[in-house]
Design a protein around this motif. Structure first.
Motif, mmCIF file in Angstrom:
data_model
loop_
_atom_site.group_PDB
_atom_site.id
_atom_site.type_symbol
_atom_site.label_atom_id
_atom_site.label_comp_id
_atom_site.label_asym_id
_atom_site.label_seq_id
_atom_site.Cartn_x
_atom_site.Cartn_y
_atom_site.Cartn_z
ATOM 1 N N PRO A 138 0.813 -1.232 0.000
ATOM 2 C CA PRO A 138 0.000 0.000 0.000
ATOM 3 C C PRO A 138 0.839 1.272 0.000
ATOM 4 O O PRO A 138 0.433 2.271 -0.595
ATOM 5 N N GLU A 139 2.015 1.227 0.637
ATOM 6 C CA GLU A 139 2.815 2.454 0.732
ATOM 7 C C GLU A 139 3.383 2.918 -0.613
ATOM 8 O O GLU A 139 3.859 4.044 -0.729
ATOM 9 N N TYR A 140 3.349 2.060 -1.645
ATOM 10 C CA TYR A 140 3.866 2.489 -2.952
ATOM 11 C C TYR A 140 2.752 2.818 -3.947
ATOM 12 O O TYR A 140 3.006 3.048 -5.121
ATOM 13 N N ARG A 141 1.523 2.795 -3.472
ATOM 14 C CA ARG A 141 0.409 3.015 -4.408
ATOM 15 C C ARG A 141 0.316 4.465 -4.858
ATOM 16 O O ARG A 141 -0.100 4.743 -5.979
ATOM 17 N N ALA A 142 0.708 5.376 -4.001
ATOM 18 C CA ALA A 142 0.697 6.781 -4.418
ATOM 19 C C ALA A 142 1.775 6.984 -5.484
ATOM 20 O O ALA A 142 1.528 7.584 -6.533
ATOM 21 N N PHE A 143 2.955 6.425 -5.231
ATOM 22 C CA PHE A 143 4.025 6.499 -6.229
ATOM 23 C C PHE A 143 3.555 5.877 -7.549
ATOM 24 O O PHE A 143 3.842 6.382 -8.626
ATOM 25 N N GLY A 144 2.845 4.766 -7.447
ATOM 26 C CA GLY A 144 2.408 4.034 -8.649
ATOM 27 C C GLY A 144 1.207 4.657 -9.331
ATOM 28 O O GLY A 144 0.745 4.141 -10.341
ATOM 29 N N LYS A 145 0.694 5.768 -8.777
ATOM 30 C CA LYS A 145 -0.420 6.502 -9.391
ATOM 31 C C LYS A 145 -1.699 5.671 -9.464
ATOM 32 O O LYS A 145 -2.470 5.756 -10.428
ATOM 33 N N LEU A 146 -1.897 4.867 -8.441
ATOM 34 C CA LEU A 146 -3.046 3.960 -8.465
ATOM 35 C C LEU A 146 -4.372 4.692 -8.675
ATOM 36 O O LEU A 146 -5.187 4.286 -9.510
ATOM 37 N N ASP A 147 -4.579 5.779 -7.920
ATOM 38 C CA ASP A 147 -5.875 6.462 -8.031
ATOM 39 C C ASP A 147 -6.115 6.974 -9.449
ATOM 40 O O ASP A 147 -7.215 6.835 -9.994
ATOM 41 N N ALA A 148 -5.074 7.561 -10.021
ATOM 42 C CA ALA A 148 -5.234 8.105 -11.370
ATOM 43 C C ALA A 148 -5.474 6.986 -12.383
ATOM 44 O O ALA A 148 -6.250 7.140 -13.328
ATOM 45 N N ILE A 149 -4.798 5.859 -12.181
ATOM 46 C CA ILE A 149 -4.999 4.719 -13.091
ATOM 47 C C ILE A 149 -6.447 4.253 -13.018
ATOM 48 O O ILE A 149 -7.110 4.047 -14.034
ATOM 49 N N ASN A 150 -6.925 4.105 -11.790
ATOM 50 C CA ASN A 150 -8.307 3.657 -11.641
ATOM 51 C C ASN A 150 -9.302 4.664 -12.204
ATOM 52 O O ASN A 150 -10.345 4.299 -12.710
ATOM 53 N N LYS A 151 -8.941 5.935 -12.101
ATOM 54 C CA LYS A 151 -9.876 6.966 -12.542
ATOM 55 C C LYS A 151 -9.826 7.182 -14.056
ATOM 56 O O LYS A 151 -10.850 7.330 -14.706
ATOM 57 N N TYR A 152 -8.605 7.202 -14.619
ATOM 58 C CA TYR A 152 -8.486 7.659 -16.002
ATOM 59 C C TYR A 152 -8.092 6.588 -17.029
ATOM 60 O O TYR A 152 -8.393 6.735 -18.207
ATOM 61 N N ALA A 153 -7.381 5.571 -16.612
ATOM 62 C CA ALA A 153 -6.795 4.670 -17.619
ATOM 63 C C ALA A 153 -7.843 3.761 -18.257
ATOM 64 O O ALA A 153 -8.699 3.220 -17.580
ATOM 65 N N GLU A 154 -7.734 3.613 -19.549
ATOM 66 C CA GLU A 154 -8.579 2.671 -20.287
ATOM 67 C C GLU A 154 -7.957 1.281 -20.192
ATOM 68 O O GLU A 154 -8.647 0.272 -20.256
ATOM 69 N N SER A 155 -6.634 1.238 -20.049
ATOM 70 C CA SER A 155 -5.943 -0.052 -19.937
ATOM 71 C C SER A 155 -4.657 0.135 -19.147
ATOM 72 O O SER A 155 -4.110 1.243 -19.077
ATOM 73 N N TYR A 156 -4.185 -0.964 -18.564
ATOM 74 C CA TYR A 156 -3.036 -0.918 -17.674
ATOM 75 C C TYR A 156 -2.259 -2.217 -17.821
ATOM 76 O O TYR A 156 -2.848 -3.292 -17.881
ATOM 77 N N ASP A 157 -0.934 -2.102 -17.863
ATOM 78 C CA ASP A 157 -0.119 -3.308 -18.014
ATOM 79 C C ASP A 157 1.044 -3.318 -17.034
ATOM 80 O O ASP A 157 1.718 -2.301 -16.841
ATOM 81 N N THR A 158 1.269 -4.469 -16.393
ATOM 82 C CA THR A 158 2.470 -4.638 -15.579
ATOM 83 C C THR A 158 2.968 -6.064 -15.712
ATOM 84 O O THR A 158 2.184 -6.987 -15.926
ATOM 85 N N ASN A 159 4.272 -6.232 -15.626
ATOM 86 C CA ASN A 159 4.851 -7.566 -15.768
ATOM 87 C C ASN A 159 4.991 -8.248 -14.416
ATOM 88 O O ASN A 159 5.582 -7.688 -13.502
ATOM 89 N N PHE A 160 4.467 -9.465 -14.342
ATOM 90 C CA PHE A 160 4.729 -10.271 -13.156
ATOM 91 C C PHE A 160 5.925 -11.191 -13.398
ATOM 92 O O PHE A 160 6.372 -11.889 -12.526
ATOM 93 N N HIS A 161 6.391 -11.223 -14.604
ATOM 94 C CA HIS A 161 7.553 -12.048 -14.891
ATOM 95 C C HIS A 161 8.806 -11.224 -14.661
ATOM 96 O O HIS A 161 8.753 -10.088 -14.239
ATOM 97 N N LYS A 162 9.906 -11.824 -14.989
ATOM 98 C CA LYS A 162 11.125 -11.183 -14.595
ATOM 99 C C LYS A 162 12.028 -10.739 -15.682
ATOM 100 O O LYS A 162 12.732 -9.777 -15.529
ATOM 101 N N ALA A 163 12.120 -11.448 -16.771
ATOM 102 C CA ALA A 163 13.330 -11.246 -17.508
ATOM 103 C C ALA A 163 13.147 -10.535 -18.811
ATOM 104 O O ALA A 163 12.688 -11.091 -19.760
ATOM 105 N N SER A 164 13.535 -9.323 -18.869
ATOM 106 C CA SER A 164 13.643 -8.547 -20.089
ATOM 107 C C SER A 164 13.950 -7.165 -19.622
ATOM 108 O O SER A 164 14.075 -6.908 -18.445
ATOM 109 N N MET A 165 14.017 -6.257 -20.537
ATOM 110 C CA MET A 165 14.372 -4.922 -20.193
ATOM 111 C C MET A 165 13.501 -4.405 -19.097
ATOM 112 O O MET A 165 13.933 -3.753 -18.189
#
Lengths: 509, 509
Positions: free
Chosen positions: B276-303
């Motif tokens: 929870p302490e990194y959600r402000a950094f991660g812009k969670l509220d804005a993502i929930n409010k404005y984003a049409e789509s969101y992507d994050t990697n749960f895997h590890k290896a690539s750039m």
């Protein structure tokens, strides 16, 4: 999880996979669960605390396995069966243990170089010309995720080349050519690129393969309207019936249109060319002579998937005559991706040969399989599939109740029920549509009935122009003659029942 | 290979993977082989006869492992390190044993339904709003191969929606918006779709994050020229420096332009929002409010790969507010793919949510990892990475020879050598470019020197506008404070040597 816990869990996984394969034949072919079975069974939130690995592994057996349709089942004759091999599983296991992104050479040299070598091995295995080899330094091969992605990559490269050569071209005028029998990958490429797709017609008398004359006419029509076809996706071995486009005629027509890229998709049929006797069928000479790119799947599982490659999903092999056409279209090299080896031109950076950036170490499982089988073992496996299908086709031919709709293609037969004699004579003299509609109705009834026994057998349907047909595709590694015999019994039994019921309903109406 | 041979080879593989992890720390970080090492060592043809599996497995140890750059190495601080977990390897193993294509529900119900459940778990883990859940029936989540592919999928959907709403739009006028700091996935999406990409400028004083005013101006300019921006790829946690676009400002600007799709790429940083302490950094509220789509990697290896998701490559998680936008853009359902469950609208057929057709059973490894760690364990892992980076940043701050270029971002620090006092005073009063060039030269020399010790440590470089910097990214699962200390020693030592040499050369010139 520490290393010793992993060792224990790993042994357990290996043992359970052994049990799974040993019991495969007793499992249903198609999963018998109802929609929502798992969504309803699982909690809607991830657990707060860590769980013991044993209970996770047990849940795999209890909750996941029943929801698996067993593509490797010997009674799986639908789509194209999968011949996932145990060697392939080991290859995947080693690959995920080092789990490397492989987007450039430095990020794991083995990952890039093994792919270069293995792609050359595969090219030689199926007889591709030297100009497709990585060793040529000009052409080359790369493993894509699926034949659909390979097709997107090719369309992007073809468009980039076309636009370079014809800078005045408007995107709105560009057209991708396929045939009405091309796999959905053609339509999907059109959707992704946002370009028009024109599906050229094919005829039953040509066994649903594209003729040069049809292409010639289409080009004349489109050019007259200011349209710009820039790529033709030809197929050797369509999904529906294993049809083969007439690449010699197509190649000759395209000689006059050098800016149109000929891509040959042979996702299912390509590996059969490992056997010299199927190279004429696979249009090897024409591919080597005319194709700018060629794709075949060595993996197993998907619509098109080669039942034969023996490699676990995913391994779609794409070769191009000129690698520069790929990198010109797809190269993105920001500062943080630069390496001294790339700058020196010493190495291949595969990220510029496909859509993603990171990539799995997929060549490993191919390497394992090719070495463990050898060319000899690989060929034996292919020949067994074709022989089993020839046997099935002979049963269909010998039966008065069935007919083959097209000539059997390698390990695929397309067949249907004939109309019962009473209906045949009743419809004599009626127009073609009436007769076809009746026969389609009968065959839909047959397919619906046999689909109800999906625990025992799995067959898929297809439409060839307006004809409803049933497909019989051989290729699971464990399928033997006895399985084909049993399948044929089920086919006959269900056909009898379906016909009776259909006749009764017909009388009622 | 029969089942008992597989059991033996499987045990051996598990044991060798254990050995590999136990010895990881003694291995070089970056592979020390030369270009061509493997191409030259392997035969140029596949073997004629089958080989024994033992010799194949031995060759993996002998020929492949030395060519592996060890992304899981505790001294891997380059790109974003990988935190492939042993649980993830087991998930992959089980998954490849049943190896199912999963292109529609029937082809393996477990494959589709587990993905639906796990994507909801992940959404809840990082705090996404209910409208992104599969359970909503309107939005939903799907696992993509890479963030690059996710971005292509989104651009395709955004273009389709835009063209539906603006049928008069010409493809030539469409523009994809990124920033100059956006990952190469933006440029690649442009190449694949064949559309213009405009990289909006960002400033050091905004920590390289996009501001609303910049977007506002760009829109005014482009609209005045008849251009049609239709998608903006915002980033939370850029590859170069972990920069964050100002999504609140951007969202407000885009309110006036509802036909422009806001996609937020947070491939690397997204999973940090599990805490929870990194959600402000991660812009969670804005993502929930404005984003049409969101992507994050749960895997590890690539750039971009998240060092933190603990899941083996590949698992890029994509959520959309409206699944219909994906299927409207990508649906291809030929006859042979129709199933009664799909026709009845009962099930999700994921093939219409991504580029390929067949797909791996990727949710399994995510399920394994989330259950084995629990939310608690997952958070602990994230926090350790951030703490180690904060520790590294404190060392940089305390040193007179170094400076942080940007505020440390989660587990990533961007730093550089400061000019030695003698050179500083020499250049006093000189123009900015001269000073920057000198400092860039010094830092290039430093990076070249430390890269020569790539068996011991791996750091990558980046450019922030015109500033050459070095990146320090924490996240390999086995990295501890002692590794950071050792890394800092190496950094200081190489910096001293590089500075001395640079000063000498400078005097000579």
């Amino acid at each position: 999880m520490d290393i010793e816990e992993f060792r224990k869990a790993g042994y357990q996984a290996i043992d359970r996979i052994c049990d799974y394969y040993a019991s495969l034949q007793e499992r249903p072919v198609v999963s018998q669960v109802q929609p929502g079975y798992l969504v309803d069974a699982l909690p809607s939130n991830p657990p707060e605390q860590a769980e013991d690995f044993n209970s996770i592994a047990d849940d795999f057996q209890k909750m996941i396995l029943p929801g698996i349709t067993n593509w490797q089942h010997p009674n799986f004759f639908a789509y194209f069966p999968t011949a996932c091999s145990l060697e392939g599983i080991l290859g995947d296991l080693y690959s995920s243990s080092v789990s490397n992104p492989g987007f450039n050479w430095l990020s794991s040299p083995a990952c890039t170089e093994l792919e270069q070598v293995v792609m050359d091995w595969c090219a030689k295995l199926i007889g591709l010309g030297d100009h497709f080899l990585n060793k040529s330094g000009v052409g080359g091969g790369v493993i894509q995720t699926t034949a659909s992605e390979a097709c997107i990559v090719i369309c992007v490269a073809a468009r980039a080349r076309y636009v370079r050569e014809n800078p005045e071209a408007k995107l709105e005028d560009l057209v991708i050519y396929t045939t009405t029998q091309t796999h959905s990958l053609g339509v999907k490429a059109g959707l992704v690129l946002g370009l028009e797709v024109r599906a050229l017609p094919v005829k039953p008398e040509d066994e649903y393969g594209l003729r040069g004359e049809t292409l010639h006419q289409a080009l004349a029509e489109d050019h007259a309207q200011g349209k710009r076809p820039f790529v033709l996706i030809g197929t050797v071995g369509t999904t529906s019936s294993g049809a083969v486009d007439n690449l010699e005629e197509i190649g000759e027509v395209l000689k006059e249109h050098p800016s149109i890229w000929l891509h040959v998709d042979s996702a299912w049929a390509g590996v059969a060319m490992a056997c010299p006797e199927y190279r004429a069928f696979g249009k090897l000479d024409a591919i080597n002579k005319y194709a700018e790119s060629y794709d075949t799947n060595f993996h197993k599982a998907s619509m098109r998937l080669n039942s034969w490659g023996l490699v676990n999903f995913d391994a779609s092999m794409l070769w191009v005559r000129s690698r520069k056409n790929l990198t010109d279209a797809l190269d993105v090299t920001p500062e943080f991706l630069r390496t001294k080896q790339h700058d020196a031109g010493l190495v291949v950076d595969y990220r510029n040969w496909h859509l993603g950036l990171g990539r799995r170490f997929r060549s490993l499982k191919v390497w394992f399989v090719l070495r463990r089988y050898g060319i000899e073992g690989f060929r034996k496996h292919i020949r067994e599939g074709v022989e089993l299908n020839e046997y099935f086709a002979s049963l269909v031919r010998a039966s008065p109740s069935f007919e083959l709709v097209t000539t059997p293609s390698l390990a695929l037969s397309v067949f249907r029920l004939t109309l019962p004699p009473s209906v045949s004579s009743e419809l004599e003299g009626k127009d073609e549509t009436t007769v076809r509609t009746a026969q389609n109705d009968l065959n839909r009834a047959f397919h619906t009935r046999i689909s109800a026994h999906s625990d025992k057998i799995f067959l898929t349907q297809t439409m060839l122009n307006d004809t409803f047909c049933v497909r019989f595709a051989v290729g699971a590694q464990r399928t033997r003659k006895a399985h084909v015999d049993a399948a044929w019994e089920l086919v006959q039994e269900n056909a009898r029942e379906a016909t009776e019921e259909w006749l009764q309903q017909r009388t009622k109406v």
